[in-house]
Design a protein around this motif. Structure first.
Motif, mmCIF file in Angstrom:
data_model
loop_
_atom_site.group_PDB
_atom_site.id
_atom_site.type_symbol
_atom_site.label_atom_id
_atom_site.label_comp_id
_atom_site.label_asym_id
_atom_site.label_seq_id
_atom_site.Cartn_x
_atom_site.Cartn_y
_atom_site.Cartn_z
ATOM 1 N N HIS A 72 0.825 -1.197 0.000
ATOM 2 C CA HIS A 72 0.000 0.000 0.000
ATOM 3 C C HIS A 72 0.862 1.251 0.000
ATOM 4 O O HIS A 72 2.025 1.197 -0.379
ATOM 5 N N TYR A 73 0.294 2.371 0.440
ATOM 6 C CA TYR A 73 1.014 3.635 0.378
ATOM 7 C C TYR A 73 0.473 4.569 1.444
ATOM 8 O O TYR A 73 -0.596 4.354 2.000
ATOM 9 N N ILE A 74 1.252 5.625 1.734
ATOM 10 C CA ILE A 74 0.857 6.541 2.796
ATOM 11 C C ILE A 74 1.298 7.957 2.440
ATOM 12 O O ILE A 74 2.394 8.169 1.921
ATOM 13 N N PHE A 75 0.441 8.935 2.715
ATOM 14 C CA PHE A 75 0.785 10.344 2.565
ATOM 15 C C PHE A 75 1.618 10.738 3.783
ATOM 16 O O PHE A 75 1.093 10.863 4.888
ATOM 17 N N GLN A 76 2.910 10.949 3.615
ATOM 18 C CA GLN A 76 3.788 11.078 4.778
ATOM 19 C C GLN A 76 4.629 12.353 4.812
ATOM 20 O O GLN A 76 5.358 12.577 5.772
ATOM 21 N N GLN A 77 4.516 13.204 3.802
ATOM 22 C CA GLN A 77 5.402 14.362 3.745
ATOM 23 C C GLN A 77 4.637 15.588 3.245
ATOM 24 O O GLN A 77 3.842 15.492 2.312
ATOM 25 N N LEU A 78 4.882 16.736 3.866
ATOM 26 C CA LEU A 78 4.189 17.969 3.529
ATOM 27 C C LEU A 78 5.170 18.980 2.951
ATOM 28 O O LEU A 78 6.302 19.111 3.433
ATOM 29 N N THR A 79 4.720 19.693 1.925
ATOM 30 C CA THR A 79 5.492 20.796 1.356
ATOM 31 C C THR A 79 4.686 22.083 1.499
ATOM 32 O O THR A 79 3.508 22.120 1.128
ATOM 33 N N THR A 80 5.306 23.125 2.048
ATOM 34 C CA THR A 80 4.678 24.449 2.131
ATOM 35 C C THR A 80 5.737 25.491 1.813
ATOM 36 O O THR A 80 6.931 25.301 2.115
ATOM 37 N N GLY A 81 5.332 26.597 1.200
ATOM 38 C CA GLY A 81 6.262 27.672 0.908
ATOM 39 C C GLY A 81 7.454 27.254 0.083
ATOM 40 O O GLY A 81 8.534 27.846 0.196
ATOM 41 N N GLY A 82 7.276 26.234 -0.738
ATOM 42 C CA GLY A 82 8.370 25.754 -1.575
ATOM 43 C C GLY A 82 9.351 24.857 -0.857
ATOM 44 O O GLY A 82 10.327 24.395 -1.464
ATOM 45 N N LYS A 92 10.055 21.312 1.079
ATOM 46 C CA LYS A 92 9.588 19.959 1.340
ATOM 47 C C LYS A 92 10.109 19.531 2.707
ATOM 48 O O LYS A 92 11.301 19.307 2.885
ATOM 49 N N HIS A 93 9.207 19.447 3.658
ATOM 50 C CA HIS A 93 9.598 19.202 5.041
ATOM 51 C C HIS A 93 9.901 17.721 5.273
ATOM 52 O O HIS A 93 9.443 16.853 4.516
ATOM 53 N N ALA A 152 -3.239 31.797 4.322
ATOM 54 C CA ALA A 152 -4.448 31.492 3.560
ATOM 55 C C ALA A 152 -4.221 31.827 2.085
ATOM 56 O O ALA A 152 -3.655 32.874 1.760
ATOM 57 N N GLY A 153 -4.650 30.945 1.207
ATOM 58 C CA GLY A 153 -4.459 31.116 -0.229
ATOM 59 C C GLY A 153 -3.214 30.458 -0.769
ATOM 60 O O GLY A 153 -3.097 30.251 -1.985
ATOM 61 N N ASP A 154 -2.255 30.113 0.123
ATOM 62 C CA ASP A 154 -1.011 29.504 -0.343
ATOM 63 C C ASP A 154 -1.210 28.035 -0.694
ATOM 64 O O ASP A 154 -2.164 27.382 -0.240
ATOM 65 N N SER A 155 -0.282 27.508 -1.460
ATOM 66 C CA SER A 155 -0.354 26.113 -1.877
ATOM 67 C C SER A 155 0.334 25.206 -0.863
ATOM 68 O O SER A 155 1.173 25.643 -0.062
ATOM 69 N N PHE A 156 -0.021 23.954 -0.922
ATOM 70 C CA PHE A 156 0.604 22.909 -0.115
ATOM 71 C C PHE A 156 0.613 21.639 -0.946
ATOM 72 O O PHE A 156 -0.174 21.478 -1.884
ATOM 73 N N THR A 157 1.500 20.722 -0.591
ATOM 74 C CA THR A 157 1.615 19.456 -1.316
ATOM 75 C C THR A 157 1.767 18.316 -0.325
ATOM 76 O O THR A 157 2.563 18.409 0.619
ATOM 77 N N PHE A 158 1.007 17.255 -0.527
ATOM 78 C CA PHE A 158 1.205 15.999 0.189
ATOM 79 C C PHE A 158 1.963 15.047 -0.730
ATOM 80 O O PHE A 158 1.572 14.856 -1.892
ATOM 81 N N THR A 159 3.026 14.443 -0.211
ATOM 82 C CA THR A 159 3.820 13.482 -0.968
ATOM 83 C C THR A 159 3.743 12.118 -0.307
ATOM 84 O O THR A 159 3.779 12.015 0.924
#
Length: 297
Positions: free
Chosen positions: A20-30, A32-33, A76-83
């Motif tokens: 399977h797979y898991i959403f484990q990483q967040l990216t904000t403000g460019g 990748k945390h 508010a309004g900014d983008s985010f990414t789940f990896t």
């Protein structure tokens, strides 16, 4: 005997992780945390949640508390990414939700109202449906939501195994965010989790292999204002697509001769790039869900 049991448990754990797979990483403000820095870590490897009445539907098993998770400030309004650790390969919708904490996000269990801000659903054409299968998903926070701390929740519902013979699979993660620069709009509609998804929802019971020509993503409708756009996003040209046509079945009802490491039921047994065992334990069959994933069922 003790050594055999230990090996069996380890083998099952590896099967669960590889299957399977898991959403484990967040990216904000460019940026990748690091993995799990701002996302609550689950305790069921990357196995799905299937019980519609379970509180684990909020932030996955082990995600009721975020005291070991940090909270990140996002405007508010900014983008985010789940990896993800492995790209999504189960056909089904991906959705993003928010729930405002009454105080600290780290202390919030997600029992309050949730509103949806994004759906990735199927597009139809050419005799089938196409789903967005990706290793990451990017969206924007609504510009009008109030400031404060929130749980930012992403889910994929795997409907690759037709219901009711098999239950849809929920893959879930929650990040902890602190919204600044927001507005004063109270988002609606909202829903409680559990409760937002019902066994009678057409998007839950859909059979993607039989007369599949329309789809309603489960849960409330998308709330949108400003840059988050809302609505269902069509798969971009650069994203891997999966077409909902009935897959071929590999005839492996029992372990093949010479197979020393049969895969347990529901484990992965094939797919592009897969290097593990391709035979299933007795009583299950290796079924090709798509070109990236075959599963013992």
């Amino acid at each position: 005997m003790k050594g055999f049991l230990t090996a069996a448990v380890a083998s099952l754990a590896v099967s669960q992780v590889s299957g399977h797979y898991i959403f484990q990483q967040l990216t904000t403000g460019g940026t990748k945390h690091p993995v799990w820095k701002y996302i609550r870590q689950n305790t069921n490897y990357n196995s799905p949640v299937t019980d519609l009445s379970s509180n684990d539907l909020r932030c996955n098993e082990g995600g009721a508390s975020g005291r070991n998770t940090e909270t990140i400030e996002v405007r508010a309004g900014d983008s985010f990414t789940f990896t993800l650790d492995t790209p999504v390969y189960h056909q089904g919708p991906v959705s993003v939700y928010l729930s405002k904490a009454p105080g600290s996000a780290a202390d919030y269990d997600g029992s309050g109202p949730w509103f949806k801000i994004k759906d990735w659903g199927p597009t139809f054409g050419g005799g089938g449906a196409q789903w967005t299968l990706s290793g990451s998903y990017t969206a924007n926070l609504p510009v009008c939501i109030p400031n404060g701390e929130y749980l930012l929740r992403i889910q994929n519902i795997g409907i690759h195994n037709p219901y009711p013979a098999a239950l849809p699979q929920f893959y879930i993660s929650c990040a902890q965010i602190r919204v600044t620069g927001g507005g004063n709009t109270n988002p609606s509609p909202t829903a409680l989790i559990p409760g937002a998804f019902k066994a009678t929802d057409p998007g839950y019971t859909a059979n993607i292999y039989n007369n599949f020509n329309s789809y309603i993503v489960p849960g409330p409708s998308v709330f949108s204002c400003g840059s988050n756009g809302g609505g269902i996003e069509a798969p971009p040209a650069s994203t891997t697509l999966a077409t909902s046509t009935r897959p071929a079945t590999q005839p492996t009802n029992a372990p093949a001769p010479g197979c020393t490491n049969p895969v347990a039921k529901w484990g992965q047994c094939g797919g592009n790039g897969f290097s593990g065992s391709t035979c299933c334990a007795a009583g299950s069959t290796c079924n090709a869900i798509n070109q990236y994933y075959s599963q013992c069922v």
